[in-house]
Design a protein around this motif. Sequence first.
Motif, PDB file in Angstrom:
ATOM      1  N   HIS A 397       2.898  -8.947  -9.432  1.00  2.15           N
ATOM      2  CA  HIS A 397       2.599 -10.110 -10.318  1.00  2.15           C
ATOM      3  C   HIS A 397       1.295 -10.886  -9.807  1.00  2.15           C
ATOM      4  N   PRO A 398       0.722 -11.485 -10.848  1.00  2.00           N
ATOM      5  CA  PRO A 398      -0.468 -12.165 -10.549  1.00  2.00           C
ATOM      6  C   PRO A 398      -0.257 -13.208  -9.231  1.00  2.00           C
ATOM      7  N   SER A 399      -1.149 -13.415  -8.501  1.00  2.00           N
ATOM      8  CA  SER A 399      -1.209 -14.296  -7.253  1.00  2.00           C
ATOM      9  C   SER A 399      -2.241 -15.057  -7.683  1.00  2.00           C
ATOM     10  N   PHE A 400      -2.200 -16.450  -7.360  1.00  2.00           N
ATOM     11  CA  PHE A 400      -3.339 -17.375  -7.532  1.00  2.00           C
ATOM     12  C   PHE A 400      -4.132 -17.343  -6.376  1.00  2.00           C
ATOM     13  N   ASN A 401      -5.421 -16.915  -6.755  1.00  2.00           N
ATOM     14  CA  ASN A 401      -6.643 -16.667  -5.767  1.00  2.00           C
ATOM     15  C   ASN A 401      -6.279 -15.534  -4.591  1.00  2.00           C
ATOM     16  N   GLY A 402      -5.446 -14.613  -5.169  1.00  2.00           N
ATOM     17  CA  GLY A 402      -5.077 -13.732  -4.075  1.00  2.00           C
ATOM     18  C   GLY A 402      -4.678 -12.348  -4.637  1.00  2.00           C
ATOM     19  N   HIS A 403      -4.314 -11.236  -3.874  1.00  2.00           N
ATOM     20  CA  HIS A 403      -3.828  -9.976  -4.651  1.00  2.00           C
ATOM     21  C   HIS A 403      -2.508 -10.112  -5.096  1.00  2.00           C
ATOM     22  N   SER A 404      -2.376  -9.357  -6.409  1.00  2.00           N
ATOM     23  CA  SER A 404      -0.816  -9.559  -6.766  1.00  2.00           C
ATOM     24  C   SER A 404       0.139  -9.236  -5.748  1.00  2.00           C
ATOM     25  N   TYR A 405       1.255  -9.703  -6.190  1.00  2.00           N
ATOM     26  CA  TYR A 405       2.364  -9.237  -5.276  1.00  2.00           C
ATOM     27  C   TYR A 405       3.651  -8.690  -6.097  1.00  2.00           C
ATOM     28  N   THR A 406       4.349  -7.963  -5.215  1.00  2.00           N
ATOM     29  CA  THR A 406       5.511  -7.270  -5.313  1.00  2.00           C
ATOM     30  C   THR A 406       6.550  -7.725  -4.292  1.00  2.00           C
ATOM     31  N   CYS A 407       7.721  -8.143  -4.831  1.00  2.00           N
ATOM     32  CA  CYS A 407       8.769  -8.817  -3.834  1.00  2.00           C
ATOM     33  C   CYS A 407       9.983  -7.670  -3.875  1.00  2.00           C
ATOM     34  N   ASP A 408       9.708  -6.510  -3.996  1.00  2.00           N
ATOM     35  CA  ASP A 408      11.019  -5.563  -3.981  1.00  2.00           C
ATOM     36  C   ASP A 408      11.348  -5.343  -2.463  1.00  2.00           C
ATOM     37  N   GLY A 409      10.766  -5.885  -1.626  1.00  2.00           N
ATOM     38  CA  GLY A 409      11.053  -5.553  -0.091  1.00  2.00           C
ATOM     39  C   GLY A 409      10.595  -4.415   0.245  1.00  2.00           C
ATOM     40  N   LYS A 410       9.647  -3.655  -0.294  1.00  2.00           N
ATOM     41  CA  LYS A 410       9.256  -2.304  -0.018  1.00  2.00           C
ATOM     42  C   LYS A 410       7.605  -2.379   0.349  1.00  2.00           C
ATOM     43  N   ASP A 411       7.229  -3.404  -0.156  1.00  2.00           N
ATOM     44  CA  ASP A 411       5.563  -3.506   0.113  1.00  2.00           C
ATOM     45  C   ASP A 411       5.101  -3.255   1.335  1.00  2.00           C
ATOM     46  N   PHE A 412       5.969  -3.678   2.504  1.00  2.00           N
ATOM     47  CA  PHE A 412       5.640  -3.691   3.825  1.00  2.00           C
ATOM     48  C   PHE A 412       6.461  -3.158   4.559  1.00  2.00           C
ATOM     49  N   PRO A 413       6.398  -1.956   5.051  1.00  2.00           N
ATOM     50  CA  PRO A 413       7.730  -1.460   5.646  1.00  2.00           C
ATOM     51  C   PRO A 413       8.185  -2.125   7.107  1.00  2.00           C
ATOM     52  N   GLY A 414       9.452  -2.309   6.773  1.00  2.00           N
ATOM     53  CA  GLY A 414       9.960  -3.201   7.894  1.00  2.00           C
ATOM     54  C   GLY A 414      10.068  -4.727   7.731  1.00  2.00           C
ATOM     55  N   LEU A 415       9.177  -5.152   6.805  1.00  2.00           N
ATOM     56  CA  LEU A 415       8.963  -6.676   6.724  1.00  2.00           C
ATOM     57  C   LEU A 415       9.083  -6.836   5.186  1.00  2.00           C
ATOM     58  N   PRO A 416      10.404  -6.942   4.943  1.00  2.00           N
ATOM     59  CA  PRO A 416      10.720  -6.873   3.570  1.00  2.00           C
ATOM     60  C   PRO A 416      10.313  -8.104   2.911  1.00  2.00           C
ATOM     61  N   ALA A 417      10.196  -9.415   3.504  1.00  2.00           N
ATOM     62  CA  ALA A 417       9.635 -10.481   2.817  1.00  2.00           C
ATOM     63  C   ALA A 417       8.181 -10.686   2.349  1.00  2.00           C
ATOM     64  N   ILE A 418       7.246  -9.666   3.145  1.00  2.00           N
ATOM     65  CA  ILE A 418       5.898  -9.684   2.655  1.00  2.00           C
ATOM     66  C   ILE A 418       5.488  -8.915   1.376  1.00  2.00           C
ATOM     67  N   CYS A 419       5.300  -9.652   0.503  1.00  2.00           N
ATOM     68  CA  CYS A 419       5.076  -9.110  -1.054  1.00  2.00           C
ATOM     69  C   CYS A 419       3.626  -8.831  -1.220  1.00  2.00           C
ATOM     70  N   THR A 420       2.699  -9.104  -0.308  1.00  2.00           N
ATOM     71  CA  THR A 420       1.237  -8.555  -0.539  1.00  2.00           C
ATOM     72  C   THR A 420       0.852  -7.859   0.756  1.00  2.00           C
ATOM     73  N   SER A 421       0.277  -6.866   0.717  1.00  2.00           N
ATOM     74  CA  SER A 421       0.125  -6.284   1.994  1.00  2.00           C
ATOM     75  C   SER A 421      -1.356  -5.837   1.826  1.00  2.00           C
ATOM     76  N   GLU A 422      -2.285  -6.580   1.184  1.00  2.00           N
ATOM     77  CA  GLU A 422      -3.823  -5.953   1.163  1.00  2.00           C
ATOM     78  C   GLU A 422      -4.705  -6.897   2.012  1.00  2.00           C
ATOM     79  N   GLU A 423      -5.576  -6.121   2.530  1.00  2.00           N
ATOM     80  CA  GLU A 423      -6.555  -6.898   3.443  1.00  2.00           C
ATOM     81  C   GLU A 423      -8.002  -6.400   3.197  1.00  2.00           C
ATOM     82  N   ALA A 424      -8.921  -7.062   3.490  1.00  2.00           N
ATOM     83  CA  ALA A 424     -10.171  -6.573   3.343  1.00  2.00           C
ATOM     84  C   ALA A 424     -10.981  -6.858   4.781  1.00  2.00           C
TER      85      ALA A 424
END
Lengths: 448, 655
Positions: A397-424
């Motif tokens: 899903h588009p995120s304002f001023n950030g990377h898109s998010y997916t909240c299916d609980g699988k984006d970040f292993p062990g941390l289901p509430a984290i919907c965006t796991s992209e860093e630079a």
Amino acid sequence: MSNQIQQRRYWAWSRRGSALIAGIALLAAGLGACSESSETGTTGSSGVPGGGDDCNKGSVVACIGDDTTLGKIAHSPVAAKGDPILIGMINQEAGAAGAFPELSAADRAAVAFINNELGGVNGRPIQLEVCDTKFSPAGSIACAQQMIEKKVVAVTGGIDVFGDGIKILSDNGVPFVGGIPVSTASASVPTSFQFSGGIWGALLAFAHYATNNLQAKSVSILYTDFGPITDGANTTKDVLEKLGVKVQMVPFPVITTDYLTPITQAVQSNPDAIIVGTADTGCVPSFRAAEELKTKAALFFTGACAAPKILESAGASATEGAYFNIEQILPKPGTVDPDTRLYNLVLAKYAPTLDPASAGTVAFRSTMNLYMQMASLGSKATDRSALISSFRKAVDHPSFNGHSYTCDGKDFPGLPAICTSEEAIVQNVKGTLVPRTGWIDVGAFAAR
Amino acid sequence: MLAALAIGLVLTYRASGVINFAHCAVGAYIAFAFFTLRQDGDLVLPILGLPARIHLIGRPTVFTALLISIALAAVVGLMIYTFVFRPLRTAPPLARIVASLGLLLYTQEMIRLRFGGGGSAIFSIGDLLPQGAVHLLDVAVPINRFVLAGIAVVASLVLGGIYRWTKFGLSTRAAAENERAAVLAGLSPDRLAAVNWMIATVLSGVAVILIASVTKQLDVVSTSLLVVPALAAALLGGMASFTIATLAGLMIGMLQAALLHFSTVSTAVPNWLPRAGIPEALPFILILIAITLRGRALPTRGALEERFHPSAPIALHPIRWTVIGTAVGVSLMLTLSGAWRLALIVSMISAIIALSSVVLTGWVGQISLAQLAIAGVSAFMVARLSSDAHIPFPWSPLLAVFAAVAMGVLAGFPAVRVRGTTLAVATLGAATAIQAIAFNSEALTGGIAGTSTPQPRLFGVNLGIAGLGNEYPRAGFGIMVVIVLALAPLAVSNLRRSPTGLRWLAVRSNERAAAAAGIDVTSTKLLAFAVASALAGTGGALTAYQLTALSPDVFIVFLALATLALTYLGGIARIAGAFIAGALASGGILTQILGGNGSVGSKYQTAMSGVLLIVVAIAQPNGIAGGVSALKTSVRSRVKTRPATRPKNRSEVAS
């Protein structure tokens, strides 16, 4: 590109005194670190994608072009009327251990923009109720209870390092949306939806760069020995060790002024990379200690340490070559990201004293993402269950001023509430922060 | 720089017999003002009602900013003396302590209100002293530490010289020795005291500015707490010697640094001990040593002191009031909305803790600043016994109250030896040590992340506070608190009427006379400590259940000071005073009246409480309850002059 980045004013957290706050800032590492300076936001519309003829500080709504995240949803450029919709915000507004009023200030600016220029939600204005946790678990609970009593539709995050109240919100079926995930609860309860990797994201991004780009064989991790920070450090250690990297863990007390001792300890094993889990007032002594010890290891600091005042205070020689993490949209060279530009215009109009490069970026993003979800629900905008369900269904899903998010609980292993796991990762080269990577999917990295 | 802070404390004590608990907080204010001045050129004014800032100058140099800050400190010192301590120069120690607590609360809150950031510096703190390091035994020691120590030593020598050889210094010492004789000799103790207060405030401000420039940290809580080690140093110097106070200050600073290093690297330190807490507990040990070595109270000034004690009337019709109070309390619990119900619960629990100060300080004259720390011991015991040892309600709170009593009696032992101001300092040291060692221990309390308290259940009935939606806070918990609050005053009012109560008052009035009359002063004091600790422990246990998540910040030392201060404001020797203190407590009924937590009105609650406290200390030592009672008596006596409206019952009802 480097000029663009150079203009960026990173975290302006030139305050607060303890290592704990360093830890808190670490948790938030890089989240708001890469906003354009305000002057880029007032350059008008001509020739800039998304800027109509009426686009200026007086009418920000005219600046919403199709290339912005907001441009992808319908909105009516009128002021909202009618009964307000209550939205809560839980934040550490004040307290000796640190205060983050820039987050609520950014939230207020976002709400004012939504109410005055986007027609609110279904024509109804949003009313923001801000509650201060006063940096205590009891305060966190008190805030959550206050939100429940006021029957808020959702609560947006600020900073709440304890997260006790977030559990209560979850028990009461109240969505907790965004902010800076600095507690285990915020990163894991079923009604929480986060658009940042928090501490886990920052440390893993460093580990990724150290191993993939620098081929580091030994890494020292310095971290504040406190709940989620320790957890993030341990997660990173596990990932690194699976890759065959030798890891030295150097915890330091929550309240400390002595950064020389842990950095000396980290340097003694002669590692290829040192990840310094500190920020704010911990940055300068850490930079200086590392310089004094003349280490040749690559130094990784949180985006919080890249604030111009901190870099200036630490000195060019101490900060040269240091790496930092960011979680912001990286614009193409010579361009300004449309969302960033819109954000700057909103702040220039509704919160002119707020530094656009502050951590408020994260809070603003969270409120805009919540607004977009509510707007998409139509008549069910104030239905908590519908809102939770809508977030859960979000995929890329588009995120304002950030990377898109997916909240299916699988984006970040062990941390289901984290919907965006992209860093630079960016690097300080002669006072300029130069991007070294594109988006790094730290969730996938952790899952390896 | 502890040395410089200690010198300031000695100065104010010499000048006006006041142990100024707000000494470092005022220094913090000056430092905040200095750095703000450096950054914005704004002079920040510390008085409610006046403009917050006056723009003075563009961006002043360090020297200009320092000069302006020194002038500000001198004016602040003069105002503090003129408006707070001068009117109290013959007042009993308790009034002066309470006034300094009021000043502390006010100053801390003004820093938060005026400078933002929740009391932490939100400006950059530049270098004022030379940078660089020297290597001693392979350890890099920053040069600025040596410069700082040098400044403290020089300040001490200069002051020592001034007070030994100049006319001003000799006059000050003469006035401290015998104020009446000094007046007869043509000296003005008032003027001398004012100048000394100005010097002390300047010293405190400059010391905190320099400390902040070295540590790059400035926040109101930790800076205000520096008063504890500074007091330890001043006490070691007998509140009289600059040289010993300076040396002690330097020694404490070095010992704390060495202890911190040792506790960090040593494996001999048990894991449950918080590493940073060990150095913080050191001042308490030194205070105990100072008290033991001296064997007597602080040297008193040769000024006339009033031997006034707040009136401690017997509560009439306690059972009737208990029944009425319980009925009203239960009704309110069943009818009020959530926020008001919670405010009432907070107030009631605060009243129980305040009641412990009524017993100990109001009735027995023992000024203890450790009551909230004792409540904290009980609260964490409840949490750990319930969640880890799975000891059910009501056994876990009962055990916790016993632990609180034991701790209270232990804390009471210094009281056997000292009294008045010295006891206040000793109990403040004890409270700080308990906070540093016990509350900040992750193993004992969960550290800053805290620990959760399971909900109490009795015979299957849920007595907990937690509930979903509007159910929170559950009325069942509120009713339990109402019942406890009803029983506690009933119990203590009966004690007050009993021979024990009379012995307490006798000890309060004159220990020697009490001993001569056959009263065992030691056991009388210790019994009072036990009763007060039981009350504080009960309040602590209820706090654990009310908050459901406990962390050390709930019981920080400054809240402990506020507890005594609010009780004094309410009426330190009256049961009604505890009820008023409860109503005034943060998060209680007054907060709710002002618009609830976080409202604009509640923002000024603490600062206003500080001002009120100073006013009460000066003008109404019997507190609000005493004032109301006096008003009632006055009205009755007027009515009495009219025969047709003569009242049937002229008795005073204390609660």
